[in-house]
Write a protein that holds these residues in place. Sequence first.
Motif, PDB file in Angstrom:
ATOM      1  N   GLU A 193     -30.248  12.808  57.513  1.00  0.00           N
ATOM      2  CA  GLU A 193     -31.444  12.307  56.835  1.00  0.00           C
ATOM      3  C   GLU A 193     -31.805  10.933  57.382  1.00  0.00           C
ATOM      4  O   GLU A 193     -30.929  10.165  57.779  1.00  0.00           O
ATOM      5  N   THR A 201     -35.714  16.943  66.624  1.00  0.00           N
ATOM      6  CA  THR A 201     -36.775  16.943  65.622  1.00  0.00           C
ATOM      7  C   THR A 201     -37.200  18.387  65.319  1.00  0.00           C
ATOM      8  O   THR A 201     -36.723  19.330  65.959  1.00  0.00           O
ATOM      9  N   PHE A 236     -34.036  14.728  59.246  1.00  0.00           N
ATOM     10  CA  PHE A 236     -34.581  14.428  60.569  1.00  0.00           C
ATOM     11  C   PHE A 236     -35.063  15.711  61.241  1.00  0.00           C
ATOM     12  O   PHE A 236     -36.141  15.735  61.841  1.00  0.00           O
ATOM     13  N   LEU A 244     -38.601  16.865  60.369  1.00  0.00           N
ATOM     14  CA  LEU A 244     -39.739  15.986  60.640  1.00  0.00           C
ATOM     15  C   LEU A 244     -40.297  16.238  62.033  1.00  0.00           C
ATOM     16  O   LEU A 244     -39.555  16.428  62.994  1.00  0.00           O
ATOM     17  N   THR A 245     -41.624  16.219  62.141  1.00  0.00           N
ATOM     18  CA  THR A 245     -42.283  16.416  63.433  1.00  0.00           C
ATOM     19  C   THR A 245     -42.223  15.132  64.269  1.00  0.00           C
ATOM     20  O   THR A 245     -41.975  14.036  63.748  1.00  0.00           O
ATOM     21  N   GLY A 284     -38.590   5.977  56.553  1.00  0.00           N
ATOM     22  CA  GLY A 284     -39.003   7.290  56.076  1.00  0.00           C
ATOM     23  C   GLY A 284     -37.993   7.962  55.171  1.00  0.00           C
ATOM     24  O   GLY A 284     -36.995   7.367  54.773  1.00  0.00           O
ATOM     25  N   HIS A 285     -38.271   9.234  54.876  1.00  0.00           N
ATOM     26  CA  HIS A 285     -37.402  10.009  54.000  1.00  0.00           C
ATOM     27  C   HIS A 285     -37.308  11.441  54.527  1.00  0.00           C
ATOM     28  O   HIS A 285     -38.209  11.935  55.198  1.00  0.00           O
ATOM     29  N   GLY A 286     -36.202  12.105  54.207  1.00  0.00           N
ATOM     30  CA  GLY A 286     -36.059  13.515  54.513  1.00  0.00           C
ATOM     31  C   GLY A 286     -35.136  13.815  55.675  1.00  0.00           C
ATOM     32  O   GLY A 286     -34.599  12.913  56.331  1.00  0.00           O
ATOM     33  N   ARG A 326     -44.666  12.593  62.904  1.00  0.00           N
ATOM     34  CA  ARG A 326     -44.207  11.881  61.709  1.00  0.00           C
ATOM     35  C   ARG A 326     -43.164  10.831  62.077  1.00  0.00           C
ATOM     36  O   ARG A 326     -43.203   9.689  61.583  1.00  0.00           O
ATOM     37  N   ILE A 327     -42.240  11.185  62.934  1.00  0.00           N
ATOM     38  CA  ILE A 327     -41.184  10.249  63.321  1.00  0.00           C
ATOM     39  C   ILE A 327     -41.774   9.045  64.059  1.00  0.00           C
ATOM     40  O   ILE A 327     -41.269   7.925  63.941  1.00  0.00           O
TER      41      ILE A 327
END
Length: 279
Positions: free
Chosen positions: A87, A75, A98, A101-102, A94-96, A105-106
Motif C-alpha cells: 500500500e 502498477t 500500489f 493504482l494506474t 496517496g492511499h490504496g 494516478r501514481i
Amino acid sequence: MQRRTILTKSTAVLVGLMCSSMVRAQDLKPYLRARPLICAHRGWTSPAGTENSLTQMRQTHQAGPFMMEIDLAKTADGTIMLMHDREVDRVTTGHGLFSALTDARIATLRLRNGHGTPRDPVPTYDKVLQWAAATPDALLMLDIKDVSPHDALQPVQQRGLSERIVVLTFKKQQAREAFAADPKALISVLVTQPQDLEAYAGMAAGRQFAAYIPQNSPPSLFQAAHAKGAVIITDLLGPTAIMDAVSPSEGAHRAHFLPIDILVTNTPLKLRAALAHQL
C-alpha cells in the motif's frame, strides 16, 4: 596480511575507481575488493530521507560510493516502479494498493521523507536504470518482490547493467528463474543453514552466486559460504527494516571478523565512519 593493511589497500582501490580520469562503466567485482561494500538500504543515507527516491539516490551516490538497494513493484498498468509497501499510504501522499493504482494516478503522488514531508515523485524503474547507465560507478541491489525475474532483468540487460547489480531472491523457484533470466547478473539467495549452500551451488552450476546470510547466524555459516566462493551479504536492519538494529560500530566490528562482502544498512555514512575508525 593484517586486516588494517587490507582495509587501507581496499580504500585505495575504491578511491581509484571513483577518481579515475577515464570515466567508464565498472562492474561489481572491483568494488568487492573494498570489502565490505556498503549498501544504502532503500537508497537513503538515513531514515530521515526519502526511500526509493531517485533524487535521494543521486544525493546518496554523491555522498558515497555506496551500492543502492531498491524495491520494485508493478502498477495496475504493468509499469515497474520503485515502492516497498503493498500500500502507498505510509510513504506517499496517496492511499490504496500500489498494484491497483494506474500510472496516471501514481504520477500525482509524492513520496514523503522520514519526517512526513512530501518530496519527490514515485520513480519508474526505467528512469532509475537510465540514471545508473549514465553513472559509471552506480551499483544497484534489486529487491524484485512480486516482479518476475524476467521482467526485472530484461531492461537491465538492455542497458548493459547486468554486471553492476545484485538481485535479491528469497525462494528457490524465484532464484531458479533469476539464474535463467540473466547469465551475467549476480543472484543472491537466502542461506540460513549449510544445506542451503549445497542446494544453491548445484542450482548455480558453477556460476558465482551471493549468499544472503541473516545477521544473527553463527560465524561458521559465514565461513562456509566464503569457502564455497559465494559473495556474502548480510545487514544491520531491525525488525521493521526502516531502522538498524545493529549499531554502526558493531557492524564494523562484525565486518572485521567475518568474511562480509556487502553490508546493508540504513545509515551508510555512519557505517563508513565506523569502518574508517578501525583503520
